[in-house]
Design a protein around this motif. Structure first.
Motif, mmCIF file in Angstrom:
data_model
loop_
_atom_site.group_PDB
_atom_site.id
_atom_site.type_symbol
_atom_site.label_atom_id
_atom_site.label_comp_id
_atom_site.label_asym_id
_atom_site.label_seq_id
_atom_site.Cartn_x
_atom_site.Cartn_y
_atom_site.Cartn_z
ATOM 1 N N LEU A 81 15.400 39.276 -40.859
ATOM 2 C CA LEU A 81 16.140 40.541 -40.471
ATOM 3 C C LEU A 81 15.176 41.222 -39.220
ATOM 4 N N ASN A 82 13.824 41.462 -39.470
ATOM 5 C CA ASN A 82 13.171 42.146 -38.679
ATOM 6 C C ASN A 82 12.913 41.278 -37.175
ATOM 7 N N GLU A 83 12.921 39.844 -37.368
ATOM 8 C CA GLU A 83 12.870 38.919 -36.268
ATOM 9 C C GLU A 83 14.181 39.220 -35.208
ATOM 10 N N GLN A 84 15.249 39.190 -36.055
ATOM 11 C CA GLN A 84 16.603 39.482 -35.436
ATOM 12 C C GLN A 84 16.813 40.835 -34.670
ATOM 13 N N ILE A 85 16.494 41.880 -35.298
ATOM 14 C CA ILE A 85 16.444 43.123 -34.814
ATOM 15 C C ILE A 85 15.636 43.316 -33.721
ATOM 16 N N ASP A 86 14.267 42.542 -33.819
ATOM 17 C CA ASP A 86 13.170 42.689 -32.577
ATOM 18 C C ASP A 86 13.805 41.822 -31.215
ATOM 19 N N LEU A 87 14.676 40.660 -31.716
ATOM 20 C CA LEU A 87 15.273 40.097 -30.541
ATOM 21 C C LEU A 87 16.361 40.610 -29.844
ATOM 22 N N GLN A 88 17.331 41.526 -30.763
ATOM 23 C CA GLN A 88 18.320 42.348 -30.180
ATOM 24 C C GLN A 88 17.592 43.521 -29.446
ATOM 25 N N ASN A 89 16.656 43.994 -29.964
ATOM 26 C CA ASN A 89 16.075 45.294 -28.998
ATOM 27 C C ASN A 89 15.431 44.816 -27.916
ATOM 28 N N ARG A 90 14.812 43.433 -27.670
ATOM 29 C CA ARG A 90 14.212 43.091 -26.403
ATOM 30 C C ARG A 90 15.551 42.675 -25.525
ATOM 31 N N ARG A 91 16.596 42.173 -25.955
ATOM 32 C CA ARG A 91 17.664 41.796 -25.063
ATOM 33 C C ARG A 91 18.157 43.256 -24.434
ATOM 34 N N MET A 92 18.415 44.345 -25.344
ATOM 35 C CA MET A 92 18.887 45.522 -24.973
ATOM 36 C C MET A 92 18.076 45.882 -23.830
ATOM 37 N N ALA A 93 16.570 45.982 -24.142
ATOM 38 C CA ALA A 93 15.419 46.476 -23.251
ATOM 39 C C ALA A 93 15.676 45.635 -22.031
ATOM 40 N N ARG A 94 16.081 44.533 -21.931
ATOM 41 C CA ARG A 94 15.958 43.662 -20.614
ATOM 42 C C ARG A 94 17.494 44.110 -19.903
ATOM 43 N N THR A 95 18.472 44.437 -20.597
ATOM 44 C CA THR A 95 19.839 44.675 -20.067
ATOM 45 C C THR A 95 19.561 46.096 -19.491
ATOM 46 N N THR A 96 18.879 46.937 -19.972
ATOM 47 C CA THR A 96 18.577 48.393 -19.547
ATOM 48 C C THR A 96 17.925 48.121 -18.219
ATOM 49 N N THR A 97 16.739 47.307 -18.317
ATOM 50 C CA THR A 97 15.823 47.251 -17.106
ATOM 51 C C THR A 97 16.707 46.669 -16.090
ATOM 52 N N ILE A 98 17.524 45.787 -16.280
ATOM 53 C CA ILE A 98 18.449 45.280 -15.258
ATOM 54 C C ILE A 98 19.397 46.123 -14.537
ATOM 55 N N ALA A 99 19.917 47.076 -15.493
ATOM 56 C CA ALA A 99 20.750 47.840 -14.917
ATOM 57 C C ALA A 99 20.090 49.111 -14.039
ATOM 58 N N LYS A 100 18.910 49.621 -14.678
ATOM 59 C CA LYS A 100 18.197 50.360 -13.896
ATOM 60 C C LYS A 100 17.832 49.924 -12.544
ATOM 61 N N ARG A 101 17.245 48.754 -12.424
ATOM 62 C CA ARG A 101 17.093 47.896 -11.179
ATOM 63 C C ARG A 101 18.134 47.939 -10.215
ATOM 64 N N ALA A 102 19.332 47.724 -10.731
ATOM 65 C CA ALA A 102 20.611 47.748 -9.866
ATOM 66 C C ALA A 102 21.011 49.055 -9.493
ATOM 67 N N ILE A 103 20.663 50.289 -10.382
ATOM 68 C CA ILE A 103 21.240 51.401 -9.950
ATOM 69 C C ILE A 103 20.232 51.886 -8.897
ATOM 70 N N ALA A 104 18.855 51.536 -8.960
ATOM 71 C CA ALA A 104 17.909 51.720 -7.741
ATOM 72 C C ALA A 104 18.146 51.109 -6.573
ATOM 73 N N ALA A 105 18.721 49.988 -6.682
ATOM 74 C CA ALA A 105 19.071 49.102 -5.494
ATOM 75 C C ALA A 105 20.146 49.737 -4.654
ATOM 76 N N CYS A 106 21.034 50.241 -5.520
ATOM 77 C CA CYS A 106 22.307 50.890 -4.914
ATOM 78 C C CYS A 106 21.858 52.119 -4.251
ATOM 79 N N ILE A 107 20.932 52.854 -4.900
ATOM 80 C CA ILE A 107 20.410 54.206 -4.347
ATOM 81 C C ILE A 107 19.705 53.753 -3.146
ATOM 82 N N LEU A 108 18.891 52.810 -3.165
ATOM 83 C CA LEU A 108 18.155 52.659 -2.040
ATOM 84 C C LEU A 108 19.004 52.131 -0.617
ATOM 85 N N ALA A 109 20.327 51.209 -1.146
ATOM 86 C CA ALA A 109 20.891 50.666 -0.086
ATOM 87 C C ALA A 109 21.815 52.244 0.764
#
Length: 211
Positions: A81-109
């Motif tokens: 269960l802890n491994e599943q939760i950790d994997l889910q958290n890492r996926r959410m963190a990657r998604t958040t990072t990608i979203a932040k980068r996309a927003i930053a790219a839009c602002i820069l543009a």
């Protein structure tokens, strides 16, 4: 399921998160994470929590979970269960990072587009022309100016004159002619000449400078 059961059973026993944490020797934040499903207790802690809440481990885990019959099985289940939760958290963190980068790219543009637009605007040649009208009135020679600014093909104009001649030039029609839009320079000059003549004066000389 575990988090919901834990919260419900804890509240049913009238025990706070702080009290439960103290009894099983963890910090309150750990209990909060268990109840939010952000982590699960290991086998020893799971048994301690069940004992504190006076319920069985199987009831605490939930009827949909595998019925654990030993500490070893509980340990394996908690680890999975802890491994599943950790994997889910890492996926959410990657998604958040990608979203932040996309927003930053839009602002820069947007910043780049605005910056280029401003640079182009100020790079376009502009000119300022001052037309000086010398006139004689009451035996005294004075000057009035028509100031014309040409930027990016758009004209704007205004007047300046001696304060004592406000009554001569401060006419509504004259001021309106220099408003926004594309003023006609010849019409502005004609308005000044007419104002001088109507005041009993005469134009002596007209000159202009451009910069």
């Amino acid at each position: 399921m575990l988090g919901e059961n834990l919260r419900r059973m804890r509240e049913r026993r009238g025990i706070t998160q702080e009290e439960l944490a103290e009894r099983v020797h963890v910090v309150r934040q750990t209990v909060s994470k268990w109840e939010k499903g952000l982590s699960v207790p290991d086998a020893d802690l799971l048994m301690a929590v069940a004992e504190t809440l006076q319920v069985s481990v199987s009831d605490l885990i939930g009827v949909d979970a595998v019925q654990a019959k030993s500490i070893e099985e509980l340990s394996v289940q908690a680890a999975v269960l802890n491994e599943q939760i950790d994997l889910q958290n890492r996926r959410m963190a990657r998604t958040t990072t990608i979203a932040k980068r996309a927003i930053a790219a839009c602002i820069l543009a947007v910043v780049l587009v605005v910056g280029v637009g401003v640079a182009v605007w100020f790079a376009v040649p502009s000119s300022f022309t001052q037309i000086t009208v010398e006139y004689e009135i009451g035996g005294e020679v004075r000057q009035a100016q028509i100031n014309v600014n040409d930027h990016f093909g758009r004209l704007s104009a205004g007047y300046s004159w001696p304060s004592e001649d406000d009554e001569i030039f401060g006419q509504g029609d004259l001021l309106m002619a220099s408003g926004t839009g594309q003023p006609d320079v010849q019409l502005l000059l004609h308005g000044v000449e007419v104002a001088i003549e109507n005041a009993g004066g005469k134009v002596v000389r007209i000159s202009s400078t451009t910069s």
